[in-house]
Design an enzyme around this catalytic site. Structure first.
Site, short mmCIF file in Angstrom:
data_model
loop_
_atom_site.label_atom_id
_atom_site.label_comp_id
_atom_site.label_asym_id
_atom_site.label_seq_id
_atom_site.Cartn_x
_atom_site.Cartn_y
_atom_site.Cartn_z
N CYS A 1 0.84 -1.21 0.00
CA CYS A 1 0.00 0.00 0.00
C CYS A 1 0.87 1.26 0.00
O CYS A 1 1.59 1.51 -0.95
CB CYS A 1 -1.00 -0.04 1.16
SG CYS A 1 -2.31 1.18 1.00
N HIS B 1 -3.91 -5.04 -0.11
CA HIS B 1 -3.52 -5.53 1.22
C HIS B 1 -3.58 -7.05 1.25
O HIS B 1 -4.65 -7.61 1.49
CB HIS B 1 -4.45 -4.95 2.28
CG HIS B 1 -4.24 -3.48 2.50
ND1 HIS B 1 -3.33 -3.00 3.40
CD2 HIS B 1 -4.78 -2.41 1.90
CE1 HIS B 1 -3.33 -1.68 3.37
NE2 HIS B 1 -4.20 -1.29 2.46
N GLU C 1 -2.65 -8.93 3.53
CA GLU C 1 -3.02 -9.36 4.89
C GLU C 1 -4.53 -9.29 5.12
O GLU C 1 -5.02 -9.78 6.13
CB GLU C 1 -2.26 -8.52 5.93
CG GLU C 1 -2.76 -7.09 6.15
CD GLU C 1 -2.30 -6.07 5.11
OE1 GLU C 1 -1.84 -6.48 4.03
OE2 GLU C 1 -2.43 -4.86 5.39
#
Lengths: 213, 257
Positions: free
Chosen positions: A82, A191, A193
């Site tokens: 990001c 992202h 994650e």
């Protein structure tokens, strides 16, 4: 046991990324750190970030972590996420013109206001949600189906000068670079994650990557 | 192909337990938010929202603990709302593993709080929750107002203007609930949803009134929402999230399958 350092420079929440890395490979030692020695001692380094670019670069410059990242970029697998990816370009339009780390030649630009999709609906900014990622071959896409959806939230995007470094694109509504790679550096706008199975797979691939193509 | 419209199941949590839960076949404990979140994640939820419905001091600790447990095994965006009143409340939830926080009445009582929160933590994690009710009479031009205290207290604030103001203060997203429709199962207030979605440039999540899958699709198609949120139709296992997505796709809506 291999180790991964998550760079902590005060920009955003690092618990999610640390938890996801641990989940992707429970044998890896995950360290959240602002300490250059710890970061440089790790086998791999993750450079995350959310927030504003000017604050990000200011924090990196004041802490000296900008130099640490450049050292890592020249020596071991590095994953930008990001804002971390955007900070790898030459500069960003965000907050006036902010000089960045220049690991990739190019600029970070804001999505134009007033864009519409094919049905004429206004495209919202930030670009938020699950979008398809169309990739070119790279070891970090191992076991990830082409055009999988990853979770994005951003208002700016990277526009590298050299088209060769773009290893994936998404559409909003035009194609933009959502993953960049060069040697041992890999960077994603989305992202991993927060991107469920495919995101965890990407993190696992990174944790097993030796930095070669 | 482009950005998918999102389906967001919402868990109403009271003292660490999901209220209105139903006993799913593959869930031992219908009241355990961690188990339910895990199930929604498996079914393809695009995000999960936790709403602390009592939001006492003690409950916030419990909620942070719930979020921490969920964030350790569910890797999709998590939002926590209810009782978020201070920067410390936000920090606590983000540290527990939330990606976004929903600010509701605290924004009405102190709009500057939204600006401070966005500056401190970034717009991407600030969702402003708006509870609106129609106040215009039959035949008049539509007008909606912000209500607080679960829809009991009028504030006199125009809902569309409020949404624009919250965007300007740094909100990254709007969670819009029609208090006229909430709990009625008669569908979203589509005119309200559309009025707000067209007035702001940030994403809008439609909420309040979902009773069937068609309602979800209408929220996107007619309401122009970017995401749809529902609680009871998923809680009571009337529909799975996978079914909802298949239905929306059949209606021509882009979804993540």
């Amino acid at each position: 046991m291999s180790s991964v350092a998550v760079i902590d420079y005060g920009m955003g929440n690092l618990h999610s990324i640390a938890k996801a890395l641990q989940h992707a490979d429970s044998s890896v030692a995950v360290r959240i750190s602002a300490d250059a020695d710890v970061i440089l001692a790790a086998d791999r380094v993750v450079f995350p970030g959310v927030g504003a670019m000017r604050d990000c670069m200011q924090a990196l410059n004041e802490t000296g972590l900008a130099e640490t990242i450049k050292t890592v970029a020249a020596s071991k697998p590095l994953l930008g996420i990001c804002l971390g990816m955007q900070a790898m370009l030459s500069d960003s339009e965000e907050g006036g013109i902010t000089r960045c780390l220049n690991l990739f030649d190019g600029h970070v630009k804001r999505f134009a206001e007033g864009l519409a999709d094919t049905e004429g609906n206004r495209l919202k900014i930030p670009h938020m949600g699950w979008n398809q990622v169309h990739y070119k071959p790279h070891p970090l896409w191992f076991n990830i189906p082409q055009d999988s959806r990853f979770y994005f939230v951003h208002s700016y995007y990277a526009a590298p000068d050299d088209a060769e470094v773009t290893v994936a694109t998404s559409n909003y509504p035009q194609a933009f670079s959502c993953a960049l790679a060069k040697n041992n550096i890999f960077a994603v706008q989305f992202h991993p994650e927060k991107s469920q199975t495919v995101g965890l797979q990407l993190l696992q691939n990174f944790l097993h990557w030796d930095g070669a193509l | 192909m482009s950005l998918a419209k999102r389906i967001i199941p919402c868990l109403d949590v009271d003292n660490g337990r999901v209220v209105k839960g139903v006993k799913f076949v593959d869930i031992r404990d219908a009241g355990d938010p961690v188990e339910i979140a895990r199930r929604y994640d498996r079914e393809g939820a695009d995000e999960i929202t936790f709403l602390d419905i009592t939001a006492t001091h003690h409950n916030r600790d419990t909620m942070a603990h719930v979020v921490e447990q969920v964030a350790g095994e569910v890797f999709i965006p998590l939002t926590v709302g209810g009782g978020i009143r201070t920067l410390e409340d936000i920090r606590r939830m983000l540290n527990a593993g939330a990606d976004k926080v929903g600010i509701n009445s605290a924004a009405v009582f102190n709009p500057e709080f939204v600006r401070q929160a966005a500056e401190k933590f970034g717009s991407q994690c600030i969702v402003v929750a708006i509870d609106a009710k129609k106040v215009s009479a039959e035949g008049e031009k539509n007008r909606w107002e912000i209500f607080t205290h679960g829809g009991r207290k009028a504030t006199g604030i125009n809902a569309v203007e409020w949404a624009v103001r919250m965007q300007n203060y740094g909100a990254g997203e709007i969670l819009l609930t029609s208090m006229d429709r909430d709990g009625t199962k008669s569908g979203f207030d589509l005119l309200l949803t559309r009025a707000i979605s067209e007035a702001v440039s940030i994403p809008v999540i439609a909420s309040g009134g979902v009773g069937n899958l068609e309602h979800l699709a209408e929220g996107i198609i007619s309401g122009k929402a970017d995401a749809v949120l529902a609680a009871s139709i998923f809680h009571f296992a009337e529909y799975s999230i996978a079914q909802a997505k298949q239905y929306m796709q059949a209606r021509g809506i882009e979804v993540r399958l």
